[in-house]
Design a protein around this motif. Sequence first.
Motif, PDB file in Angstrom:
ATOM      1  N   GLY A  65      -3.131   0.009   1.175  1.00 31.28           N
ATOM      2  CA  GLY A  65      -4.046  -1.030   1.649  1.00 31.28           C
ATOM      3  C   GLY A  65      -3.965  -1.265   3.144  1.00 31.28           C
ATOM      4  N   THR A 129      -0.188  -3.561  -7.215  1.00 33.90           N
ATOM      5  CA  THR A 129      -0.868  -4.556  -6.376  1.00 33.90           C
ATOM      6  C   THR A 129      -1.475  -3.896  -5.143  1.00 33.90           C
ATOM      7  N   GLN A 133      -5.476  -3.491  -4.170  1.00 30.87           N
ATOM      8  CA  GLN A 133      -6.014  -3.967  -2.885  1.00 30.87           C
ATOM      9  C   GLN A 133      -6.744  -2.847  -2.151  1.00 30.87           C
ATOM     10  N   ARG A 137     -10.722  -2.481  -1.216  1.00 30.50           N
ATOM     11  CA  ARG A 137     -11.105  -2.287   0.188  1.00 30.50           C
ATOM     12  C   ARG A 137     -11.947  -1.030   0.386  1.00 30.50           C
TER      13      ARG A 137
END
Length: 563
Positions: A65, A129, A133, A137
Amino acid sequence: MAKKLGDVLLDGGLITPDQLQRAVSEQKQGGGMLAPTLVKLGFMAESELLDFLSKQYGVPAVDPGKLDVDQEVIDLIPSNIVQKYKIVPISLDGQTLTIAMVDPSNLFAVDDIRFLTRKNIRVTVATETAIKQAMDRFYDAGTGVDEALSEFTDEAVDLIESGEDLDIGELESAAEQAPVVKLVNLVLVDAIRKGASDIHLEPYEKSLRVRYRIDGVLYEIMRPPLKLKNAIVSRLKIMSRLDIAERRLPQDGRIKLKTKGKEMDFRVSVLPTLFGEKVVLRLLDKSSLQLDMTKLGFEERQLKDFQEAIHRPFGMVLVTGPTGSGKTTTLYSALCELNKTTDNISTAEDPVEYNLPGINQVQIHEAIGLTFATALRAFLRQDPDIIMVGEIRDFETAEIGIKAALTGHMVLSTLHTNDAPSTVSRLLNMGVEPFLVASAVNLMLAQRLARRVCNDCKQEIKVPKETLLDLGVSEEEVGSFASYKGAGCSTCNQTGYKGRIALYEVMPLYDEIKELVLVGASTAELKREAMRLGAITLRQAGINKLKQGITTVEEVVRCSVKD
């Protein structure tokens, strides 16, 4: 052989056998992968799992991310694959693609991506996680409300009731008033934008899933919060004028939307399941209905045979194939060609998918006794010239249809069989006499829908000679044509395919075939004789489309069986 992740964690002393057993049980019930399940149950910290996997498999730990990833790298892997395996691509160095994944032991995922991208794969590990993300994105999963509704800002999207425009404009204006309304509006508009044919809203014990069927294949689009399940279904019921209070019985309704002067119908089916009501919406777009039969996918001779059969003064033309293979479109295109002021045309359909001006369409309603057979009997008292019966389901419908075909009417209908020659066996199994089949039927046609290669990302590929020979391509033809595949781009939603084309197997009942029907010949004998007389099979039709660069080897295999 590579050890399973659970065994690796056990050997490393990070979890106990009891914890593994409980996590596996939880995983089976709720779906998902083992590593995130262990974290969710609190048996280990995400950071602890990440460090262990990095050391165990000798791969770097990353946070995708926080990386800047080129769009061309993102475009290498479709969003549905990213969601399926919980991976994201992060860099491309020559022919080596680096990916971040939650579970580095998932060799199936690595092999799949290697095959899909035709690159060498370098694996890194990341937390679930961080992967989520990065997915949010880098990939547009259709969850951006502003972007999805941007096409409709010039004019409100109106809900239409009883054919009249209502000045509601709620698909846009109510977006800020309630999250549920906003989400439902988004799903409907996004499905139109992506060219979906169906929307599936599916409740499970611990999740709620939304999938779109695009070009015949289902793709997971989003997973809304489970707590919104009943509210979303109720919202769709309100829009389709169904009973919100009734949750035990199936219900059918319709939503009509209008945007920028263009109408879109959604046929709504609500079905009670174990964990709530499943809703399927079929999108019916009049503007995309292809009624020009020269563009459907017929080979030149097939089209000539089909047109000749439907233009005869009487007889029966049968279109066969599984659900969703385009039978209705083929019949509608035939009706549009036959639609003249000098002829009376009536259709019995379940359901009526599109309204055709100049044609009398009847909606079947079995609950009140309006069956195909009942409608067909009524048609014969309505001075008909051409009759279309949506489906021949039983002996009664078949018998009336054949009698109508023998008494000066053109009858069009559908059956569910695998190929054209099997249609004879199906009619005989229903109880129709062989001499009636031979006398009444003009032509039998089987069809499938193959996905077209996306023209925007189409690229030539090398297919092994053995694969082509196994497909059914003759030795002489191997190497005489180029094969193509879509790399995946924004036009085709990263699938490599855009639109579909029909594969046809057309079998006119020549005198030689009628004689075989009368003596009770097998399906295989009928097929051989039809091919001797010049008919081509579904597989051969698929190979022709492959040679023309329209579809892929995978689609030909998916849509037809080897002759």
